[in-house]
Design a protein around this motif. Sequence first.
Motif, PDB file in Angstrom:
ATOM      1  N   GLU A 159      31.689  67.214  84.144  1.00  0.00           N
ATOM      2  CA  GLU A 159      30.348  67.198  83.546  1.00  0.00           C
ATOM      3  C   GLU A 159      30.009  68.555  82.928  1.00  0.00           C
ATOM      4  O   GLU A 159      29.361  68.625  81.880  1.00  0.00           O
ATOM      5  CB  GLU A 159      29.319  66.823  84.612  1.00  0.00           C
ATOM      6  N   LEU A 160      30.448  69.612  83.551  1.00  0.00           N
ATOM      7  CA  LEU A 160      30.224  70.946  82.997  1.00  0.00           C
ATOM      8  C   LEU A 160      30.947  71.114  81.674  1.00  0.00           C
ATOM      9  O   LEU A 160      30.392  71.649  80.705  1.00  0.00           O
ATOM     10  CB  LEU A 160      30.688  72.009  84.004  1.00  0.00           C
ATOM     11  N   GLU A 161      32.180  70.637  81.591  1.00  0.00           N
ATOM     12  CA  GLU A 161      32.936  70.730  80.342  1.00  0.00           C
ATOM     13  C   GLU A 161      32.282  69.910  79.235  1.00  0.00           C
ATOM     14  O   GLU A 161      32.222  70.343  78.084  1.00  0.00           O
ATOM     15  CB  GLU A 161      34.370  70.257  80.584  1.00  0.00           C
ATOM     16  N   VAL A 162      31.796  68.715  79.596  1.00  0.00           N
ATOM     17  CA  VAL A 162      31.130  67.869  78.596  1.00  0.00           C
ATOM     18  C   VAL A 162      29.862  68.544  78.087  1.00  0.00           C
ATOM     19  O   VAL A 162      29.578  68.547  76.889  1.00  0.00           O
ATOM     20  CB  VAL A 162      30.799  66.491  79.204  1.00  0.00           C
ATOM     21  N   LYS A 167      26.950  71.428  73.700  1.00  0.00           N
ATOM     22  CA  LYS A 167      26.236  72.622  73.249  1.00  0.00           C
ATOM     23  C   LYS A 167      26.945  73.263  72.069  1.00  0.00           C
ATOM     24  O   LYS A 167      26.315  73.694  71.097  1.00  0.00           O
ATOM     25  CB  LYS A 167      26.113  73.615  74.396  1.00  0.00           C
ATOM     26  N   ARG A 168      28.263  73.318  72.132  1.00  0.00           N
ATOM     27  CA  ARG A 168      29.027  73.938  71.059  1.00  0.00           C
ATOM     28  C   ARG A 168      28.897  73.139  69.759  1.00  0.00           C
ATOM     29  O   ARG A 168      28.738  73.707  68.677  1.00  0.00           O
ATOM     30  CB  ARG A 168      30.491  74.054  71.476  1.00  0.00           C
ATOM     31  N   ARG A 169      28.957  71.806  69.856  1.00  0.00           N
ATOM     32  CA  ARG A 169      28.818  70.971  68.666  1.00  0.00           C
ATOM     33  C   ARG A 169      27.421  71.098  68.068  1.00  0.00           C
ATOM     34  O   ARG A 169      27.250  71.157  66.841  1.00  0.00           O
ATOM     35  CB  ARG A 169      29.115  69.515  69.016  1.00  0.00           C
ATOM     36  N   GLN A 170      26.406  71.126  68.943  1.00  0.00           N
ATOM     37  CA  GLN A 170      25.032  71.265  68.469  1.00  0.00           C
ATOM     38  C   GLN A 170      24.837  72.602  67.750  1.00  0.00           C
ATOM     39  O   GLN A 170      24.181  72.677  66.716  1.00  0.00           O
ATOM     40  CB  GLN A 170      24.071  71.151  69.652  1.00  0.00           C
ATOM     41  N   LYS A 171      25.432  73.640  68.295  1.00  0.00           N
ATOM     42  CA  LYS A 171      25.315  74.966  67.675  1.00  0.00           C
ATOM     43  C   LYS A 171      25.989  74.981  66.307  1.00  0.00           C
ATOM     44  O   LYS A 171      25.476  75.565  65.351  1.00  0.00           O
ATOM     45  CB  LYS A 171      25.950  76.008  68.594  1.00  0.00           C
ATOM     46  N   LYS A 178      29.134  71.634  59.935  1.00  0.00           N
ATOM     47  CA  LYS A 178      29.522  70.265  60.233  1.00  0.00           C
ATOM     48  C   LYS A 178      30.994  70.050  59.896  1.00  0.00           C
ATOM     49  O   LYS A 178      31.512  70.631  58.956  1.00  0.00           O
ATOM     50  CB  LYS A 178      28.663  69.281  59.439  1.00  0.00           C
ATOM     51  N   LEU A 179      31.604  69.187  60.637  1.00  0.00           N
ATOM     52  CA  LEU A 179      32.999  68.864  60.382  1.00  0.00           C
ATOM     53  C   LEU A 179      33.118  68.007  59.143  1.00  0.00           C
ATOM     54  O   LEU A 179      32.253  67.185  58.835  1.00  0.00           O
ATOM     55  CB  LEU A 179      33.588  68.109  61.592  1.00  0.00           C
ATOM     56  N   LYS A 180      34.176  68.199  58.355  1.00  0.00           N
ATOM     57  CA  LYS A 180      34.418  67.392  57.170  1.00  0.00           C
ATOM     58  C   LYS A 180      34.767  65.977  57.571  1.00  0.00           C
ATOM     59  O   LYS A 180      35.544  65.758  58.487  1.00  0.00           O
ATOM     60  CB  LYS A 180      35.572  67.991  56.350  1.00  0.00           C
ATOM     61  N   LEU A 181      34.152  64.990  56.799  1.00  0.00           N
ATOM     62  CA  LEU A 181      34.395  63.592  57.105  1.00  0.00           C
ATOM     63  C   LEU A 181      35.528  63.059  56.252  1.00  0.00           C
ATOM     64  O   LEU A 181      35.747  63.506  55.127  1.00  0.00           O
ATOM     65  CB  LEU A 181      33.128  62.773  56.855  1.00  0.00           C
TER      66      LEU A 181
END
Length: 240
Positions: A159-162, A167-171, A178-181
């Motif tokens: 759960e800590l890793e998730v 948090k990292r993705r939100q930042k 944003k990642l390229k689609l």
Amino acid sequence: MTDYVEEQRNELEAIESIYPDSFTVLSDDPASFTITVTSDAGENGEIVEATLKFTYIEKYPDEPPLWEIHSQENLEDSDVEDILTLLQQQAEENLGMVMIFTLVTAVQEKLNEIVDLMKNRREEEKRRKEEEAEEAEKVLFQGTVVTIENFLLWKARFELEVTELRKRRQKEEEQGGKLKLTGKQLFETDHNLDTSDIQFLEEAGNNVEVDESLFQDIEDLDLDEDDPDFDPLEMGSDED
């Protein structure tokens, strides 16, 4: 009346002649000396050795002498204890008689027994190590047994890793990273892409220029499109 001094002096002379290379006098009053006892060579040439220290007391041989293992080689602690016990037994059985030769002979036989046992000890040690290796392999194959404690520990770490990943993705999104689609992802997120492509083709088609001269003589060609053997590619090659 027993002449202890005379008996002790006579025994010392005899012991020195019996063990000339291993007998060493440490003191004369009280008489103290060492005798080094070495086993016969074992199967692989191994030996064990003990240097015995004896000290006469006033009423020896009616009372036992003092003894200790002055030094030793290749003996385990249990072997040393066995030798000391053996000396005690032999001394009690031979009270009233000079006994140094008897004590040394008993220790000599004990050392030979120990050498014979060394083979069994090696085999036992080898077997023990093999069993330990087998047990370690079983544990490795079976893996870790799941218990409530280690499951809860794993769950907390997961759960800590998730949480850290979210948090990292939100930042990254907040920073515009944003990642390229992929094309498929773009299509799935924007359904107007298919209609926009069609519209583009229609608009482009209205602006296409056609060279009509390429088709001026097409009516003069004798084309039998109903012929099953008709092959426009083959005709083109004949004309060439």
